[in-house]
Design a protein around this motif. Structure first.
Motif, short mmCIF file in Angstrom:
data_model
loop_
_atom_site.label_atom_id
_atom_site.label_comp_id
_atom_site.label_asym_id
_atom_site.label_seq_id
_atom_site.Cartn_x
_atom_site.Cartn_y
_atom_site.Cartn_z
N ASN A 1 -3.92 3.93 -0.52
CA ASN A 1 -4.08 3.43 -1.89
C ASN A 1 -3.36 2.09 -1.95
O ASN A 1 -2.16 2.04 -1.73
CB ASN A 1 -3.47 4.46 -2.85
CG ASN A 1 -3.45 4.02 -4.29
OD1 ASN A 1 -4.26 3.21 -4.72
ND2 ASN A 1 -2.50 4.57 -5.05
N PHE A 2 -4.07 1.00 -2.25
CA PHE A 2 -3.46 -0.31 -2.05
C PHE A 2 -3.74 -1.29 -3.17
O PHE A 2 -4.73 -1.20 -3.90
CB PHE A 2 -3.90 -0.90 -0.71
CG PHE A 2 -5.33 -1.37 -0.63
CD1 PHE A 2 -5.63 -2.73 -0.63
CD2 PHE A 2 -6.39 -0.47 -0.53
CE1 PHE A 2 -6.95 -3.18 -0.53
CE2 PHE A 2 -7.70 -0.90 -0.42
CZ PHE A 2 -7.99 -2.27 -0.43
N ASN A 3 -2.82 -2.25 -3.31
CA ASN A 3 -3.00 -3.41 -4.17
C ASN A 3 -3.76 -4.48 -3.42
O ASN A 3 -3.67 -4.60 -2.19
CB ASN A 3 -1.66 -4.01 -4.58
CG ASN A 3 -0.83 -3.09 -5.45
OD1 ASN A 3 -1.33 -2.13 -6.04
ND2 ASN A 3 0.46 -3.37 -5.54
N TYR A 4 -4.48 -5.30 -4.16
CA TYR A 4 -5.07 -6.52 -3.59
C TYR A 4 -4.97 -7.63 -4.64
O TYR A 4 -4.74 -7.37 -5.82
CB TYR A 4 -6.51 -6.29 -3.14
CG TYR A 4 -7.46 -5.77 -4.21
CD1 TYR A 4 -8.08 -6.63 -5.12
CD2 TYR A 4 -7.77 -4.41 -4.31
CE1 TYR A 4 -8.96 -6.17 -6.09
CE2 TYR A 4 -8.65 -3.92 -5.26
CZ TYR A 4 -9.24 -4.81 -6.16
OH TYR A 4 -10.10 -4.34 -7.12
N ARG A 5 -5.11 -8.85 -4.20
CA ARG A 5 -4.97 -9.99 -5.10
C ARG A 5 -6.12 -10.01 -6.12
O ARG A 5 -7.27 -9.74 -5.78
CB ARG A 5 -4.95 -11.29 -4.30
CG ARG A 5 -3.65 -11.53 -3.56
CD ARG A 5 -3.76 -12.72 -2.63
NE ARG A 5 -4.68 -12.45 -1.52
CZ ARG A 5 -5.25 -13.37 -0.76
NH1 ARG A 5 -5.03 -14.66 -1.01
NH2 ARG A 5 -6.04 -13.01 0.23
N LEU A 6 -5.77 -10.34 -7.36
CA LEU A 6 -6.70 -10.29 -8.47
C LEU A 6 -7.03 -11.69 -8.98
O LEU A 6 -6.23 -12.62 -8.89
CB LEU A 6 -6.11 -9.48 -9.61
CG LEU A 6 -5.75 -8.00 -9.31
CD1 LEU A 6 -5.04 -7.38 -10.50
CD2 LEU A 6 -6.99 -7.21 -8.93
N CYS B 1 0.84 -1.20 0.00
CA CYS B 1 0.00 0.00 0.00
C CYS B 1 0.87 1.25 0.00
O CYS B 1 2.05 1.21 0.40
CB CYS B 1 -0.96 0.02 1.19
SG CYS B 1 -0.18 0.27 2.81
N ASP B 2 0.29 2.33 -0.47
CA ASP B 2 0.88 3.66 -0.35
C ASP B 2 -0.01 4.48 0.57
O ASP B 2 -1.24 4.32 0.57
CB ASP B 2 0.97 4.37 -1.69
CG ASP B 2 1.91 3.70 -2.67
OD1 ASP B 2 2.70 2.82 -2.24
OD2 ASP B 2 1.84 4.03 -3.87
N ILE B 3 0.61 5.38 1.34
CA ILE B 3 -0.13 6.28 2.20
C ILE B 3 0.33 7.70 1.93
O ILE B 3 1.54 7.96 1.88
CB ILE B 3 0.05 5.93 3.69
CG1 ILE B 3 -0.44 4.49 3.96
CG2 ILE B 3 -0.70 6.92 4.58
CD1 ILE B 3 -0.22 4.03 5.39
N THR C 1 -5.87 9.38 -6.05
CA THR C 1 -5.84 9.32 -4.59
C THR C 1 -4.94 10.41 -4.01
O THR C 1 -5.21 10.91 -2.91
CB THR C 1 -5.41 7.93 -4.10
OG1 THR C 1 -4.20 7.54 -4.76
CG2 THR C 1 -6.49 6.91 -4.36
N MET C 2 -3.90 10.79 -4.72
CA MET C 2 -3.08 11.91 -4.25
C MET C 2 -3.87 13.21 -4.25
O MET C 2 -3.72 14.03 -3.34
CB MET C 2 -1.82 12.04 -5.11
CG MET C 2 -0.78 10.98 -4.84
SD MET C 2 0.67 11.18 -5.92
CE MET C 2 1.64 9.75 -5.40
N GLU D 1 -0.74 1.93 -8.54
CA GLU D 1 -0.04 2.89 -9.40
C GLU D 1 -1.02 3.58 -10.34
O GLU D 1 -0.88 4.78 -10.63
CB GLU D 1 1.04 2.17 -10.21
CG GLU D 1 2.07 1.43 -9.38
CD GLU D 1 2.69 2.29 -8.30
OE1 GLU D 1 3.01 3.47 -8.58
OE2 GLU D 1 2.87 1.80 -7.17
N LEU D 2 -2.01 2.87 -10.81
CA LEU D 2 -2.99 3.44 -11.73
C LEU D 2 -3.95 4.39 -11.03
O LEU D 2 -4.66 5.15 -11.69
CB LEU D 2 -3.78 2.32 -12.41
CG LEU D 2 -2.95 1.39 -13.30
CD1 LEU D 2 -3.79 0.21 -13.76
CD2 LEU D 2 -2.40 2.15 -14.50
#
Length: 290
Positions: free
Chosen positions: A94-99, A47-49, A82-83, A76-77
């Protein structure tokens, strides 16, 4: 979709999103904490914060669940979108999750839940306010937002899942161009066979449609779609359901002043004036519940 079709979808979506974001620059007014590991699944659990520079105390915190049909997308997309939210006085996650199809349902819900646990554990480090949490998502992320908020607010529904839900409340949620009523109009497996591959049909039957498990405890809801969103007919139906439950709800179908087309998840496009206005409207709704 089969795996070949999914790869083609991913390729075309990547090209589209690259055009959408071309030329955008990350704001220099934010502290950007990148690639924080919140779970055991490698890059899928990063995740990004973001929060404004000069922040000295916890800020109301938005958690964003990206869209992509449960099979596409990453943080990233969604970083420019989100910024922007963070520049308006929020801490934003802003986070990744399993696809899918590599990871079947309920992997995104499990990851969202793991992320919440991580944020609660590290809230002091990243200026997260556990008492002022907001959840939003679009498209598939809108469905996941609705479903996870239902899990949080309905203990009987939460008991249908194997993960342990933290003791939190969302001040409000944002449901943007989402895919709702899965399992009411058709079976979830028919709509997203690749997402539910190998999942026990009994579990699916118990957990869908999500709308059957909504209660009056569901958070205040900002609900939007657009004139040319291919999912636009679902939003007013959900609005009716929420209003019947006396959930404070602001529903809007956005349209261009000149009548030009306005499509699915238009609000993510940071070059689009009406997208910015939609995002400001959503934040104004959230601020009512601080």
């Amino acid at each position: 979709m089969n795996r070949t079709e999914i790869e083609e979808f991913r390729t075309q979506a990547t090209k589209h999103d690259a055009i959408r974001d071309a030329g955008l620059i990350e704001p220099d007014t934010l502290v950007i904490c990148r690639d924080l590991s919140y779970g055991p699944h490698g890059v899928d659990n990063l995740c990004d914060i973001y929060y404004p520079k000069g922040t000295t105390q916890a800020l109301p915190t938005i958690i964003s669940i990206h869209g992509g049909g449960f099979c596409y997308g990453d943080k990233e997309l969604y970083r420019f979108y989100t910024m922007f939210l963070a520049t308006q006085g929020f801490t934003v996650v802003n986070f990744n999750y399993r696809l899918a199809p590599e990871h079947a349902y309920p992997a995104p819900l499990e990851d969202t839940n793991a992320l919440i646990h991580f944020l609660l554990k590290h809230h002091d480090t990243y200026f997260i306010d556990p008492d002022r949490l907001f959840l939003l998502g679009d498209s598939a992320g809108g469905q996941l937002t609705e479903q996870y908020a239902t899990i949080v607010t309905n203990p009987k529904y939460a008991a249908l899942f194997e993960f342990t839900v933290p003791n939190i409340q969302f001040k409000a949620v944002g449901l943007n161009c989402g895919h709702y009523f899965m399992g009411e109009d058709d079976t979830p497996q028919e709509a997203f066979d690749y997402y539910f591959e190998g999942v026990d049909p009994k579990n699916i039957a118990q957990q869908f449609p999500v709308e059957a498990h909504l209660t009056s405890n569901f958070p205040p809801t900002f609900l939007m779609t657009a004139t040319d969103d291919f999912l636009k007919d679902l939003a007013p139906r959900l609005n009716e359901r929420l209003v019947k439950l006396s959930i404070p709800t602001l529903y809007t179908c956005y349209a261009q002043d000149d009548g030009s087309p306005l499509g699915h998840v238009f609000h993510v496009d940071q070059k689009l004036a009406i997208g910015k206005q939609c995002n400001l409207d959503e934040l104004a709704f959230f601020k009512q519940y601080l």
